[in-house]
Enzyme design. Structure first.
Site, PDB file in Angstrom:
ATOM      1  N   ASP A 440     -35.738 -75.469  62.703  1.00 13.30           N
ATOM      2  CA  ASP A 440     -35.305 -76.748  62.139  1.00 13.30           C
ATOM      3  C   ASP A 440     -36.532 -77.569  61.772  1.00 13.30           C
ATOM      4  O   ASP A 440     -37.669 -77.218  62.100  1.00 13.30           O
ATOM      5  CB  ASP A 440     -34.453 -77.466  63.192  1.00 13.30           C
ATOM      6  CG  ASP A 440     -33.700 -78.659  62.640  1.00 13.30           C
ATOM      7  OD1 ASP A 440     -33.648 -78.838  61.416  1.00 13.30           O
ATOM      8  OD2 ASP A 440     -33.148 -79.433  63.466  1.00 13.30           O
ATOM      9  N   GLU A 443     -39.391 -78.634  56.769  1.00 13.42           N
ATOM     10  CA  GLU A 443     -39.677 -78.957  55.361  1.00 13.42           C
ATOM     11  C   GLU A 443     -41.176 -79.166  55.058  1.00 13.42           C
ATOM     12  O   GLU A 443     -41.518 -78.993  53.874  1.00 13.42           O
ATOM     13  CB  GLU A 443     -38.913 -80.226  54.954  1.00 13.42           C
ATOM     14  CG  GLU A 443     -37.407 -80.054  54.931  1.00 13.42           C
ATOM     15  CD  GLU A 443     -36.777 -79.966  56.330  1.00 13.42           C
ATOM     16  OE1 GLU A 443     -35.743 -79.302  56.481  1.00 13.42           O
ATOM     17  OE2 GLU A 443     -37.351 -80.561  57.262  1.00 13.42           O
ATOM     18  N   ASP A 564     -27.791 -82.269  57.829  1.00  6.62           N
ATOM     19  CA  ASP A 564     -27.144 -83.412  58.486  1.00  6.62           C
ATOM     20  C   ASP A 564     -26.101 -84.036  57.563  1.00  6.62           C
ATOM     21  O   ASP A 564     -26.422 -84.875  56.713  1.00  6.62           O
ATOM     22  CB  ASP A 564     -28.187 -84.468  58.877  1.00  6.62           C
ATOM     23  CG  ASP A 564     -29.165 -83.935  59.912  1.00  6.62           C
ATOM     24  OD1 ASP A 564     -28.911 -82.852  60.465  1.00  6.62           O
ATOM     25  OD2 ASP A 564     -30.185 -84.606  60.151  1.00  6.62           O
TER      26      ASP A 564
END
Length: 920
Positions: A440, A443, A564
């Protein structure tokens, strides 16, 4: 929003052809470039292809100086794939690394390859034709079969500067475009003219519409229907730099802040063929272990092991299927990777828990973030520093902040960084035998921005902070480099945010001096590759990785969830388009957080979301720590919906696993837009409220509050309700039909001419996959003639590779025929049946839909011989069928005929033949 550097924007009449006028995407008030002329072009005798040289016509100062000389390379790499590569003729430029995404390389700059003059104006392959004009240089790609132009750069002026590349193509108004992600598209799966499409991996919530999100996939599919015949193709611009893509409906313009123009054109012509050709280049989707297709439960906020144990028990008591239990970062010691909280997740108790669930066939997955806590007593950090594996800025590890506080980011482009990461995962697996990993925040996400230092006058992280996402480092914005402050501002975060906003500074460097400016969008991709290498080396099992950030090729290593989302009705609807997009991107194992990540969902919404989510390829309930508990057993009504929808999913597991096999071998998406199977059904081109699983299972969810009916569109033919196979929809046209959809029910239909393999289901995939099979054979409603087909793939899903190997896998093709209303035959062909025989897999029922009359005197053969088990076979009671008619339907009668009492070995070819008794 569009860049202020190019506004005001207006449509400009830019070019004329003998056939029609075309409009380019947009023209700035200041001329950005004047294009290039082709000064030479030759045929490369060694490796094939054309090599050309381009010369700048006139320079401009907008967005920096032009590159004066360019090298053009064109090659038909396969029958269906054309490469067009344009770069600086004199200096090597940044490209997506060839070791990261393996592919054929163009000739080295300055190479003295054997060449021959090329004098033709076209360069034809088997399916595509490359044509060009010399002054100004433009090029076009046409379909060889009919001369249709697929890409035509004559619409605009090609610009090639160090930090700004621009090129445009004409598009017919009738083209339907899909792709260019990752973003949340409120208008549905089909791209809308004038919506912004910016590609730059960014950690902003998926609730942000039309913004650059977690992944970068600069590929689009173009579907056209001319004269009633559909044809699809795709265009990939393989470039990892940030870019804006402007789509007007009649043109598309790329505005890229670096790299090269590396185009790939895929001829199709069917949507499935396009994805096959695309994934043949970027890598086939990763094979999934069987259990990954079961249901997953997660929550950020399972504060201790007893809570997790209670969740597993809650599902068991509610009789809701569950295969995988997850931990977010709650298991960690102070949010540090590869650690356990000694108080809340003590290792002895955790190992005992894992031993118990593993013995039942359940699995356990945990999260790891890329940020490594800066902590001198932390072994992971110590070993990383010793091996010099972190991304740097001005010669020092780049300091950022994530959940543990101050962190450094590993460099997965560094071979030492990969080796260190592989070792850390192996060490952690010795500590906790997890079954997969969730990567997670990759990015990469950073709670701070700019150049940061540890604060001198306060603690960071702030002890006991309830808002650990607030930056507590001392930071200064970096604006003094052309990387952090480039001349052209892409529409980052939907607001032209600086490139380094809440991520790694663009001027930071990776291994070998690679700039973060260039490699930013590859971070999650490179981490997935390293994680895959690590997991595959553990016990030789098939890895499972879930990654938030993705790039072209990520699907060969990882699954994806859509990030999300919000627990509301519009996000329920948006999820379908994002899931379908990732199938086009070569990442078929994808799903959204069921019931929404935050805030609290309503009971009704959660009912509808599990009904839809049960048919996502990746099916997981996940929520934020601040949201109330939303496990599926919390509400009685939701538990009922879950038992219904997940009950069907677990019966369909052999079908889903076969779709995973098809995805791995041909790239075929598991969840598909309806036009994939019905490309000439133009009404489906924008359909974003329904989808297909595989070629023939239609999912039609309720997506609106307080509704107990749903309007659904069905391509012409017969569609049978999988929950009640006596019900059929017979569609003749493009009109919607209204279907009943009570609170606990979802409409799922199977199309005519299909043979669908199903099993009895169960509470866990391990037990479900051992149960006997039922074959659902669907003919057109009440037809006199019909043919049906299907298949199933079974294997040892622990093996890293998913391929047919005798003794380790079996593939069975099923066929059905109906002749003259009365003669029904169902048979199979088997490839490598020994694995199925070893596992004792049996077919116990064959249920045939759409017949007339009742079955009589079935004849059964196995391996060409009369079956010894035929005496136990019988016709179950024949059930009349009911039409959920659309206007234009017919009123013929039909029945469901079931042959039961079978014990047919799945691993042996069989045939069943019988006559239908029809009362005329």
């Amino acid at each position: 929003m569009l860049s202020s550097a190019t506004s005001p924007l207006h449509l400009a009449l830019c070019c004329f052809t003998l056939l029609s006028l075309h409009f380019c995407a947009a023209a700035p008030t200041t001329k950005v470039g004047f294009g290039y002329r082709l000064v030479s072009i030759e045929e490369n005798r060694n490796g094939g292809g054309l090599v050309g040289h381009l010369q700048l016509k006139q320079s401009t100062s907008a967005y920096g100086p032009d590159i004066p000389h360019l090298r053009l390379f064109v090659k038909h790499e396969t029958q269906e794939r054309l490469k067009v590569h344009i770069t600086d003729a004199e200096e090597v430029r940044w490209e997506v690394p060839y070791n990261l995404l393996p592919r054929e390389q163009p000739p080295p700059l300055g190479s003295k390859a054997s060449t021959a003059p090329f004098t033709a104006s076209e360069y034809a392959g088997d399916e595509l034709i490359f044509s060009y004009t010399s002054d100004p240089f433009t090029f076009a790609v046409k379909r060889k079969a009919n001369g249709q132009t697929l890409f035509d750069s004559s619409c605009g002026t090609m610009v090639f500067k160090d930090q700004y590349l621009e090129i445009s193509t004409h598009l017919p108004k009738t083209a339907s475009l899909y792709g260019l992600g990752e973003n949340t598209q409120p208008g549905g799966i089909r791209l809308r003219p004038s919506d912004p499409y910016t590609l730059y991996t960014t950690d902003i919530s998926a609730i942000n519409l039309n913004s650059d999100l977690y992944g970068s996939h600069p590929v689009y599919m173009d579907l056209r229907n001319e004269g009633g015949e559909a044809a699809a193709h795709a265009v990939l611009l393989l470039n990892s730099n940030g870019m804006d893509v402007l789509y007007t409906g009649t043109a598309l313009t790329y505005k890229v802040i670096g790299g090269v123009l590396d185009f790939y054109f895929f001829a199709g012509p069917s949507p499935l063929a396009v994805v096959d050709q695309y994934t043949a280049l970027i890598g086939r989707p990763a094979p999934m272990p069987y259990w990954a297709l079961g249901f997953h439960q997660c929550r950020w906020g399972y504060k201790n092991l007893s809570v997790v144990e209670g969740v597993v028990e809650g599902y068991k008591k509610a009789r809701i299927p569950l295969d995988v239990i997850w931990n977010d970062d709650d298991h960690m010691d102070a949010a540090k990777d590869f650690t356990l909280d000694p108080v809340n997740y003590p290792r002895p108790e955790l190992l005992d828990f894992l031993s118990r669930i593993h013995s039942q066939g359940m699995k356990y997955i945990v999260l790891i973030d890329p940020g490594i806590a800066v902590n001198s007593s932390y072994g992971v950090y110590q070993r990383g520093m010793a091996k010099d594996v972190f991304i740097k800025h001005e010669g020092k590890p780049y300091l950022a902040q994530v959940w543990p506080g101050p962190v450094y980011f590993p460099d997965y482009l560094n071979p030492n960084g990969v080796a260190w990461w592989v070792d850390e995962i192996a060490r952690f697996h010795e500590l906790v035998p997890v079954d997969g990993l969730w990567i997670d925040m990759n990015e990469a996400s950073n709670f701070c921005t700019g150049k940061c230092e540890l604060p001198a006058n306060h603690s960071c992280p702030v002890p006991g902070s309830k808002t650990p996402w607030i930056c507590c480092l001392d930071c200064k914005n970096i604006t003094n480099t052309r990387w952090d402050d480039p001349p052209y501002k892409i529409n980052a975060s939907g607001s032209q945010a600086p490139l380094g906003s809440n991520t790694i500074a663009a001027s930071a460097t990776h291994y070998g001096g690679i700039l973060e400016y260039n490699a930013h969008s590859l971070y999650g991709f490179s981490q997935a590759i390293a994680t895959h290498e690590a997991l595959q080396g553990l016990q030789g099992k098939r890895p499972f990785i879930l990654s938030r950030s993705t790039f072209v090729g990520s699907g060969a290593y990882a699954a994806h969830w859509t990030g999300d989302n919000k627990g509301n009705w519009v996000n329920l609807r948006y999820s379908i388009s994002t899931v379908l997009n990732f199938g086009l991107f070569g990442m078929p194992m994808v799903g959204s957080d069921i019931c929404g990540f935050y805030p609290a969902p309503t009971e009704e919404l959660c009912n509808r979301w599990i009904q839809l989510g049960a048919f996502y390829p990746f099916s997981r309930d996940h929520a934020n720590f601040a949201s109330p508990r939303q496990e599926l057993y919390v509400w009685d009504s939701v538990a009922k919906s879950a038992r219904n929808a997940l009950g069907m999913r677990y019966k369909l597991l052999p079908y889903l696993y076969t779709l995973n096999y098809e995805a791995h071998t041909s790239g075929a998406p598991m969840a598909r837009p309806v036009f994939f199977s019905f490309p000439n059904f133009t009404a489906s081109y924008g359909l974003s409220t329904q989808f297909l699983l595989g070629s023939s299972v239609m999912v039609s969810p309720v997506l609106n509050k307080a509704k107990t009916k749903v309007k659904a569109m069905f391509p012409p033919g017969t569609w049978y309700n999988l929950f009640d196979m006596t019900k059929a929809v017979i569609s003749k046209d493009e009109r919607y039909i209204t279907l009943d959809a009570p609170l606990n029910e979802i409409n799922v239909h199977v199309y005519q001419n299909t043979i669908l393999p199903m099993q009895r289901g169960g509470m866990i995939s391990k037990e479900a996959r051992a149960t006997p099979f039922t074959l659902i054979v669907s003919f057109p409603f009440g037809a006199a003639e019909g043919d049906a087909r299907g298949s199933v793939y079974v294997d040892d899903d622990e093996r890293p590779k998913m391929k047919l190997v005798d003794g380790e896998a079996s593939h069975i093709e099923f066929y059905g025929s109906l002749r003259e209303k009365t003669t029904v035959t169902v048979w199979s062909q088997v490839e490598m049946g020994s694995f199925s025989l070893q596992k004792g897999l049996l077919i116990e029922k064959v249920r045939v839909l759409g017949l007339q009359g009742s079955g009589q005197a079935v004849v059964i053969e196995v391996d060409g011989e009369p079956s010894a088990d035929a005496s136990g076979a019988y016709f179950a009671e024949t059930s009349p069928m009911h039409q959920e008619k659309v206007e234009g339907g017919n009123s013929r009668s039909s029945t469901v005929v079931e042959v039961a009492g079978l014990s047919l070995p799945l691993g042996k070819k069989f045939s069943l033949t019988w006559k239908m008794g029809i009362d005329e």
